[in-house]
Design a protein around this motif. Structure first.
Motif, PDB file in Angstrom:
ATOM      1  N   GLY A  42       0.762  -1.240   0.000  1.00  0.00           N
ATOM      2  CA  GLY A  42       0.000   0.000   0.000  1.00  0.00           C
ATOM      3  C   GLY A  42       0.787   1.280   0.000  1.00  0.00           C
ATOM      4  O   GLY A  42       0.228   2.348   0.277  1.00  0.00           O
ATOM      5  N   GLY A  43       2.075   1.230  -0.291  1.00  0.00           N
ATOM      6  CA  GLY A  43       2.868   2.455  -0.365  1.00  0.00           C
ATOM      7  C   GLY A  43       2.940   3.164   0.967  1.00  0.00           C
ATOM      8  O   GLY A  43       3.550   2.680   1.924  1.00  0.00           O
ATOM      9  N   GLY A  44       2.280   4.327   1.064  1.00  0.00           N
ATOM     10  CA  GLY A  44       2.291   5.095   2.303  1.00  0.00           C
ATOM     11  C   GLY A  44       1.688   4.352   3.473  1.00  0.00           C
ATOM     12  O   GLY A  44       1.975   4.659   4.632  1.00  0.00           O
ATOM     13  N   ALA A  45       0.844   3.351   3.181  1.00  0.00           N
ATOM     14  CA  ALA A  45       0.269   2.526   4.242  1.00  0.00           C
ATOM     15  C   ALA A  45       1.337   1.694   4.938  1.00  0.00           C
ATOM     16  O   ALA A  45       1.150   1.239   6.067  1.00  0.00           O
ATOM     17  CB  ALA A  45      -0.808   1.609   3.666  1.00  0.00           C
ATOM     18  N   PHE A  46       2.452   1.483   4.260  1.00  0.00           N
ATOM     19  CA  PHE A  46       3.526   0.645   4.788  1.00  0.00           C
ATOM     20  C   PHE A  46       4.488   1.441   5.669  1.00  0.00           C
ATOM     21  O   PHE A  46       5.122   0.890   6.576  1.00  0.00           O
ATOM     22  CB  PHE A  46       4.286   0.038   3.603  1.00  0.00           C
ATOM     23  N   ILE A  47       4.612   2.738   5.408  1.00  0.00           N
ATOM     24  CA  ILE A  47       5.658   3.548   6.030  1.00  0.00           C
ATOM     25  C   ILE A  47       5.517   3.653   7.542  1.00  0.00           C
ATOM     26  O   ILE A  47       6.487   3.470   8.285  1.00  0.00           O
ATOM     27  CB  ILE A  47       5.708   4.959   5.398  1.00  0.00           C
ATOM     28  N   ILE A  48       4.301   3.945   8.033  1.00  0.00           N
ATOM     29  CA  ILE A  48       4.128   4.130   9.481  1.00  0.00           C
ATOM     30  C   ILE A  48       4.420   2.838  10.247  1.00  0.00           C
ATOM     31  O   ILE A  48       5.220   2.841  11.198  1.00  0.00           O
ATOM     32  CB  ILE A  48       2.721   4.664   9.799  1.00  0.00           C
ATOM     33  N   PRO A  49       3.805   1.691   9.892  1.00  0.00           N
ATOM     34  CA  PRO A  49       4.175   0.444  10.582  1.00  0.00           C
ATOM     35  C   PRO A  49       5.666   0.122  10.476  1.00  0.00           C
ATOM     36  O   PRO A  49       6.268  -0.379  11.433  1.00  0.00           O
ATOM     37  CB  PRO A  49       3.324  -0.615   9.865  1.00  0.00           C
ATOM     38  N   TYR A  50       6.250   0.436   9.322  1.00  0.00           N
ATOM     39  CA  TYR A  50       7.675   0.157   9.133  1.00  0.00           C
ATOM     40  C   TYR A  50       8.525   0.964  10.110  1.00  0.00           C
ATOM     41  O   TYR A  50       9.423   0.422  10.769  1.00  0.00           O
ATOM     42  CB  TYR A  50       8.075   0.480   7.692  1.00  0.00           C
ATOM     43  N   LEU A  51       8.246   2.255  10.240  1.00  0.00           N
ATOM     44  CA  LEU A  51       9.036   3.108  11.131  1.00  0.00           C
ATOM     45  C   LEU A  51       8.800   2.743  12.595  1.00  0.00           C
ATOM     46  O   LEU A  51       9.729   2.771  13.411  1.00  0.00           O
ATOM     47  CB  LEU A  51       8.692   4.579  10.894  1.00  0.00           C
ATOM     48  N   VAL A  52       7.561   2.363  12.934  1.00  0.00           N
ATOM     49  CA  VAL A  52       7.281   1.924  14.311  1.00  0.00           C
ATOM     50  C   VAL A  52       8.045   0.641  14.614  1.00  0.00           C
ATOM     51  O   VAL A  52       8.647   0.498  15.686  1.00  0.00           O
ATOM     52  CB  VAL A  52       5.761   1.718  14.507  1.00  0.00           C
ATOM     53  N   CYS A  53       8.055  -0.294  13.659  1.00  0.00           N
ATOM     54  CA  CYS A  53       8.795  -1.552  13.853  1.00  0.00           C
ATOM     55  C   CYS A  53      10.291  -1.309  13.976  1.00  0.00           C
ATOM     56  O   CYS A  53      10.982  -2.031  14.711  1.00  0.00           O
ATOM     57  CB  CYS A  53       8.512  -2.514  12.703  1.00  0.00           C
ATOM     58  N   PHE A  54      10.784  -0.310  13.270  1.00  0.00           N
ATOM     59  CA  PHE A  54      12.208   0.029  13.405  1.00  0.00           C
ATOM     60  C   PHE A  54      12.522   0.448  14.833  1.00  0.00           C
ATOM     61  O   PHE A  54      13.551   0.057  15.398  1.00  0.00           O
ATOM     62  CB  PHE A  54      12.570   1.153  12.435  1.00  0.00           C
ATOM     63  N   LEU A  55      11.619   1.210  15.455  1.00  0.00           N
ATOM     64  CA  LEU A  55      11.858   1.729  16.803  1.00  0.00           C
ATOM     65  C   LEU A  55      11.660   0.673  17.885  1.00  0.00           C
ATOM     66  O   LEU A  55      12.397   0.662  18.875  1.00  0.00           O
ATOM     67  CB  LEU A  55      10.942   2.929  17.081  1.00  0.00           C
ATOM     68  N   ILE A  56      10.675  -0.215  17.715  1.00  0.00           N
ATOM     69  CA  ILE A  56      10.377  -1.168  18.794  1.00  0.00           C
ATOM     70  C   ILE A  56      10.886  -2.576  18.516  1.00  0.00           C
ATOM     71  O   ILE A  56      10.810  -3.442  19.388  1.00  0.00           O
ATOM     72  CB  ILE A  56       8.864  -1.221  19.094  1.00  0.00           C
ATOM     73  N   LEU A  57      11.399  -2.803  17.299  1.00  0.00           N
ATOM     74  CA  LEU A  57      11.961  -4.108  16.967  1.00  0.00           C
ATOM     75  C   LEU A  57      13.406  -3.977  16.505  1.00  0.00           C
ATOM     76  O   LEU A  57      14.287  -4.675  17.007  1.00  0.00           O
ATOM     77  CB  LEU A  57      11.125  -4.770  15.872  1.00  0.00           C
ATOM     78  N   GLY A  58      13.659  -3.076  15.570  1.00  0.00           N
ATOM     79  CA  GLY A  58      15.001  -2.929  15.014  1.00  0.00           C
ATOM     80  C   GLY A  58      16.021  -2.413  16.010  1.00  0.00           C
ATOM     81  O   GLY A  58      17.063  -3.046  16.235  1.00  0.00           O
ATOM     82  N   ILE A  59      15.736  -1.265  16.627  1.00  0.00           N
ATOM     83  CA  ILE A  59      16.674  -0.679  17.589  1.00  0.00           C
ATOM     84  C   ILE A  59      16.924  -1.612  18.772  1.00  0.00           C
ATOM     85  O   ILE A  59      18.080  -1.833  19.168  1.00  0.00           O
ATOM     86  CB  ILE A  59      16.170   0.699  18.078  1.00  0.00           C
ATOM     87  N   PRO A  60      15.870  -2.208  19.394  1.00  0.00           N
ATOM     88  CA  PRO A  60      16.123  -3.157  20.487  1.00  0.00           C
ATOM     89  C   PRO A  60      17.006  -4.330  20.074  1.00  0.00           C
ATOM     90  O   PRO A  60      17.892  -4.744  20.827  1.00  0.00           O
ATOM     91  CB  PRO A  60      14.718  -3.631  20.875  1.00  0.00           C
ATOM     92  N   LEU A  61      16.770  -4.901  18.889  1.00  0.00           N
ATOM     93  CA  LEU A  61      17.596  -6.026  18.445  1.00  0.00           C
ATOM     94  C   LEU A  61      19.039  -5.589  18.200  1.00  0.00           C
ATOM     95  O   LEU A  61      19.977  -6.346  18.457  1.00  0.00           O
ATOM     96  CB  LEU A  61      17.008  -6.653  17.185  1.00  0.00           C
TER      97      LEU A  61
END
Length: 557
Positions: A42-61
């Motif tokens: 979904g283009g822009g529909a993907f960006i917000i979940p992606y950035l949230v996952c970066f903060l709560i999944l990517g950075i912690p890992l």
């Protein structure tokens, strides 16, 4: 002498370490997988979940893997089996750490094959091979290139030759130790970013100038608007969240063991907090800013957004981009092709170099192997594992490796290491490891996130992959389940993948003997690829068992 040299192996500078870590993360997925995932979700529909996952999944890992690696390095361990063993109380954690060696060998086996495509395409761009080709001809050229029986340069067994050359280059750099990797990162990362910026500027200034008689409705701005217009209803779509979380694994190279290995060469009080965030955000800049500003806008600018939505896929990089570059004229097309495929090559090799270090660290620690012996043995294993992906690419061998080693293995290892770090090693000790020597104030909220949110999200990602619903339509299947109906699995779910359900179903529906033979062929090669992957895993398990036996004997003497 060689062993002593490797024993003193260390990073020459903080910049070199960060660039090497960023190079490990910045790979082909930043430019090939991220744009496609964004379009398909979904283009822009993907960006917000992606950035949230970066903060709560990517950075912690990143915090977990950097601090775990540095902790294991204090005890002289430079690979995940015994890094995890120093953190866990049970005997099995070292075998969980096998994933950190297995994944790298299995992934590099086919990953370097993609690198070889990029190198070959740089050569073909310089030679002007793509000049005057139609889009169909460019797509056919790729099929001709990966076919063993044909050659686009006149070189016999061309794909094998380029594959072996790239593998040898990786091994040669690895044989120079961390110094060689650091030099490659200091050269490759700046060139990669420079090439990416040039192509992104060209794409962003394309606007509607791509319109022509052939492409009357094309506009680069359509692609940009599609990618960057947020759609808040995506926050309630499990499919998009799972896709976003999955992309984080690919983009940050977490769940592989390479970060732990790199970090194990840090000194006891060297910073891991700022280093991990710096490497993570450099990767995000390359992926989100550059990765989304090249392929999709250029394709939309010439072919239109509707074409992109219908055809977005991994193959666009090699089967479409050379044709699109030709629309700018031969001179700019040549430079664009060199920049694009050069970018992909540098993105690939900075990542594949990292994949060799866990094996080398393990063999040095446990068996006293030096850098050269470790590097060339890694290359030999990669060749044994990887040659079938070249020879049998059309038979699905490549896809089997990518799914099991490059996807499922990452999620399993990341889930288990997050549980180990927070619940076995202990979040208090873990937090101390993260903050010791930190050059920044780590937000205390991450202590809660690392202990609860990250493992839970990883568990949901794994379960989501295990029981992916039919059509990837989560809401419909959840409603069906609540209504008393059964949960219908998608062919892409791990459960159905294990049973080769898709192929078996196709076999039952096959109408001709030729169709049945083609499907039976795919089943045969899929099973053979899995046998090879399992054999590699068990081989490393045996090595770890033997190494642990040696350690026990030395300790009891």
């Amino acid at each position: 002498m060689e062993n002593k040299t490797l024993a003193k192996d260390a990073w020459g500078s903080r910049l070199g370490l960060i660039l090497a870590m960023a190079g490990n993360a910045v790979g082909l997925g930043n430019f090939l997988r991220f744009p496609v995932q964004a379009v398909q979700n979904g283009g822009g529909a993907f960006i917000i979940p992606y950035l949230v996952c970066f903060l709560i999944l990517g950075i912690p890992l990143l915090f977990i893997e950097w601090s775990s690696g540095r902790f294991g390095g204090k005890f002289g361990n430079h690979s995940t089996p015994f890094i995890l063993d120093t953190m866990g109380k049970g005997r099995l954690w070292k075998y969980v750490g096998v994933f950190g060696i297995f994944t790298n060998i299995a992934v590099v086996a086919y990953y370097t094959y993609i690198e070889s495509w990029s190198l070959s395409y740089v050569l073909h761009t310089i030679l002007g091979t793509f000049e005057g080709m139609s889009q169909t001809q460019v797509a056919q050229f790729f099929d001709d290139y990966i076919s063993i029986g044909s050659s686009t340069t006149g070189i016999p067994f061309e794909p094998i030759v380029f594959y072996v050359l790239v593998l040898i280059l990786n091994v040669y750099i690895l044989s120079k130790g961390l110094g060689g990797i650091e030099k490659a990162a200091k050269i490759g990362m700046p060139l990669l970013i420079m090439f990416g910026i040039i192509l992104a500027i060209k794409a962003l200034t394309l606007g509607e100038s791509g319109k022509s008689i052939q492409f009357p409705d094309a506009s680069a701005w359509d692609g940009l608007n599609f990618l960057w217009t947020p759609q808040y209803d995506s926050l309630l779509n499990p499919k998009v969240w799972l896709a976003a979380a999955g992309q984080i694994f690919f983009t940050l190279s977490v769940g592989m063991g390479t970060i732990q290995c790199y970090a194990s060469y840090l000194k006891a009080n060297d910073d891991v907090a700022l280093n991990s965030i710096s490497a993570g955000f450099m990767n995000e800049f390359v992926e989100v800013v550059l990765g989304s500003s090249i392929v999709i806008p250029i394709a939309a600018g010439f072919l239109g957004l509707d074409w992109v939505l219908e055809n977005a896929g991994f193959g666009m990089a090699f089967q479409t981009m050379p044709f699109l570059f030709q629309q700018w004229g031969p001179v700019i097309a040549a430079f664009s092709g060199i920049f694009w495929f050069g970018l992909l090559f540098f993105a690939g090799i900075t990542s594949s170099l990292a994949m060799g270090t866990p094996w080398m660290g393990f063999m040095k620690d446990e068996f006293g192997w030096g850098m050269k012996r470790g590097a060339w043995s890694f290359g030999l294993l990669a060749l044994i594992m990887g040659l079938p992906t070249v020879l049998f690419y059309h038979h699905g061998y490549f896809d089997e490796y990518d799914y099991w080693a490059g996807t499922v293995s990452l999620v399993i290892f990341a889930l288990l290491e997050s549980i180990l770090f927070s619940w076995v090693f202990g979040i208090n000790k873990g937090w101390q490891e993260i903050t010791d020597g930190a050059d920044i104030q780590v937000p205390v909220i991450y202590k809660f996130i690392i202990k609860y949110i990250t493992p839970l999200l990883l568990l949901l990602v794994f379960i989501g992959a295990l029981v992916t619903p039919h059509g990837n339509d989560w809401m419909a299947n959840i409603n069906n389940l609540l209504s008393g109906h059964s949960w219908e699995l998608d062919d892409s779910s791990i459960i159905k993948k294990l049973s080769l359900y898709e192929y078996k179903n196709q076999l039952m529906e096959a109408k001709t003997q030729l169709d049945r033979e083609v499907i039976e062929d795919k089943i045969f090669y899929s099973n053979f690829a899995r046998i090879q992957l399992v054999s590699l895993f068990l081989f490393i398990v045996l090595l770890v068992y033997y190494a642990n036996t040696r350690r026990t004997k030395l300790f009891t003497k």
